[in-house]
Design a protein around this motif. Sequence first.
Motif, mmCIF file in Angstrom:
data_model
loop_
_atom_site.group_PDB
_atom_site.id
_atom_site.type_symbol
_atom_site.label_atom_id
_atom_site.label_comp_id
_atom_site.label_asym_id
_atom_site.label_seq_id
_atom_site.Cartn_x
_atom_site.Cartn_y
_atom_site.Cartn_z
ATOM 1 N N THR A 12 0.852 -1.174 0.000
ATOM 2 C CA THR A 12 0.000 0.000 0.000
ATOM 3 C C THR A 12 0.890 1.228 0.000
ATOM 4 O O THR A 12 1.965 1.186 0.594
ATOM 5 C CB THR A 12 -0.933 0.026 1.223
ATOM 6 O OG1 THR A 12 -1.747 1.209 1.143
ATOM 7 C CG2 THR A 12 -0.175 0.060 2.544
ATOM 8 N N ASP A 65 -6.164 0.533 -3.708
ATOM 9 C CA ASP A 65 -5.196 -0.519 -3.372
ATOM 10 C C ASP A 65 -5.866 -1.832 -2.960
ATOM 11 O O ASP A 65 -5.174 -2.822 -2.694
ATOM 12 C CB ASP A 65 -4.191 -0.046 -2.299
ATOM 13 C CG ASP A 65 -4.846 0.482 -1.041
ATOM 14 O OD1 ASP A 65 -5.953 1.038 -1.120
ATOM 15 O OD2 ASP A 65 -4.237 0.349 0.045
ATOM 16 N N HIS A 66 -7.206 -1.857 -2.963
ATOM 17 C CA HIS A 66 -7.940 -3.083 -2.612
ATOM 18 C C HIS A 66 -8.894 -3.554 -3.717
ATOM 19 O O HIS A 66 -9.463 -4.633 -3.600
ATOM 20 C CB HIS A 66 -8.740 -2.873 -1.322
ATOM 21 C CG HIS A 66 -7.854 -2.560 -0.163
ATOM 22 N ND1 HIS A 66 -7.537 -3.490 0.803
ATOM 23 C CD2 HIS A 66 -7.176 -1.428 0.152
ATOM 24 C CE1 HIS A 66 -6.714 -2.933 1.685
ATOM 25 N NE2 HIS A 66 -6.479 -1.684 1.300
ATOM 26 N N ASP A 163 -8.976 -2.664 5.957
ATOM 27 C CA ASP A 163 -8.340 -1.443 6.461
ATOM 28 C C ASP A 163 -9.226 -0.859 7.538
ATOM 29 O O ASP A 163 -10.392 -0.542 7.289
ATOM 30 C CB ASP A 163 -8.178 -0.414 5.341
ATOM 31 C CG ASP A 163 -6.983 -0.683 4.454
ATOM 32 O OD1 ASP A 163 -6.410 -1.792 4.545
ATOM 33 O OD2 ASP A 163 -6.628 0.214 3.662
ATOM 34 N N HIS A 219 -0.096 -5.131 4.763
ATOM 35 C CA HIS A 219 -0.549 -3.764 4.457
ATOM 36 C C HIS A 219 0.188 -2.750 5.327
ATOM 37 O O HIS A 219 -0.410 -1.960 6.044
ATOM 38 C CB HIS A 219 -2.073 -3.693 4.668
ATOM 39 C CG HIS A 219 -2.717 -2.498 4.040
ATOM 40 N ND1 HIS A 219 -2.758 -1.270 4.642
ATOM 41 C CD2 HIS A 219 -3.374 -2.355 2.870
ATOM 42 C CE1 HIS A 219 -3.411 -0.416 3.882
ATOM 43 N NE2 HIS A 219 -3.782 -1.041 2.788
HETATM 44 ZN ZN LIG Z 1 -5.451 0.115 1.927
#
Ligand SMILES: [Zn+2]
Length: 253
Positions: A12, A65-66, A163, A219
């Motif tokens: 990330t 990022d996911h 997250d 992460h």
């Molecule tokens: Zn993230």
Amino acid sequence: MSLALTVLGTATPHPQPDRACSGYLLAAGDARVWMDAGPGSLANLQRHTRLETLDAIWISHLHVDHSADLLAAFYALAHGGLPAAAPIPVYAPAGLARRIGGFLDRPDMAERLAPHLALHDLYDGHSVTVGGLGLRASAVQHDVEAYGLRAEHDGSVLAFSGDTGPCPALDELAADADLLLCEAESDRWDATLPQGHHTPEDTGALAARARVRQLVVTHVGPTLTPEGATARAAAVFGGRTDCAREGQTYVLG
Ligand SMILES: [Zn+2]
């Protein structure tokens, strides 16, 4: 049959050489679930299974990022000669078709996606069984709609933070898990702000509170190193702690 977690990506906020963004493969019996689709994770997924034969895709939240490799997955299924026999169920926060359609400048995206991906909106407490693999989502504490996951198969439990900052919902998801896969994005957090990520110490403290058997730290943000964050989390947890690495598989049970 056991429950297995394979790490497809940990980075990330952007992918790096040999380090994709958030992505994991869950396998239990014949079931295969792609969990988070960060940039680069689709390429790594194909080292382990075929996109078009996945039983489901589960997305914690819609940050780039996911989730950005869902665009690539749509292209693969629609144009890449990888047609799925039936639309692959996608469990994700609401608004995915609109977002993909916005990028592709297509107002009719829901119809174009439908032959390939069957979108289902997640909500707090959402629960589904995929080929004997139970997936239960709880809303967690991030700056957008976001979910953590408790996956169960044949008595084995894997918990995934997505997250989030520390929150009661994540404690509940992680309770007594065989493996906790938890983010440690932030070096520190300004106490005057709502906490949207874990520090490594938060991650270790959660693992201890939840009495998990094993912690895997993932992460880790750009102000930390994965090894350094893992060491800090391990010092607080005191139990078995690993640094998530692409290509690694953990077999539970
Ligand atoms: Zn993230």
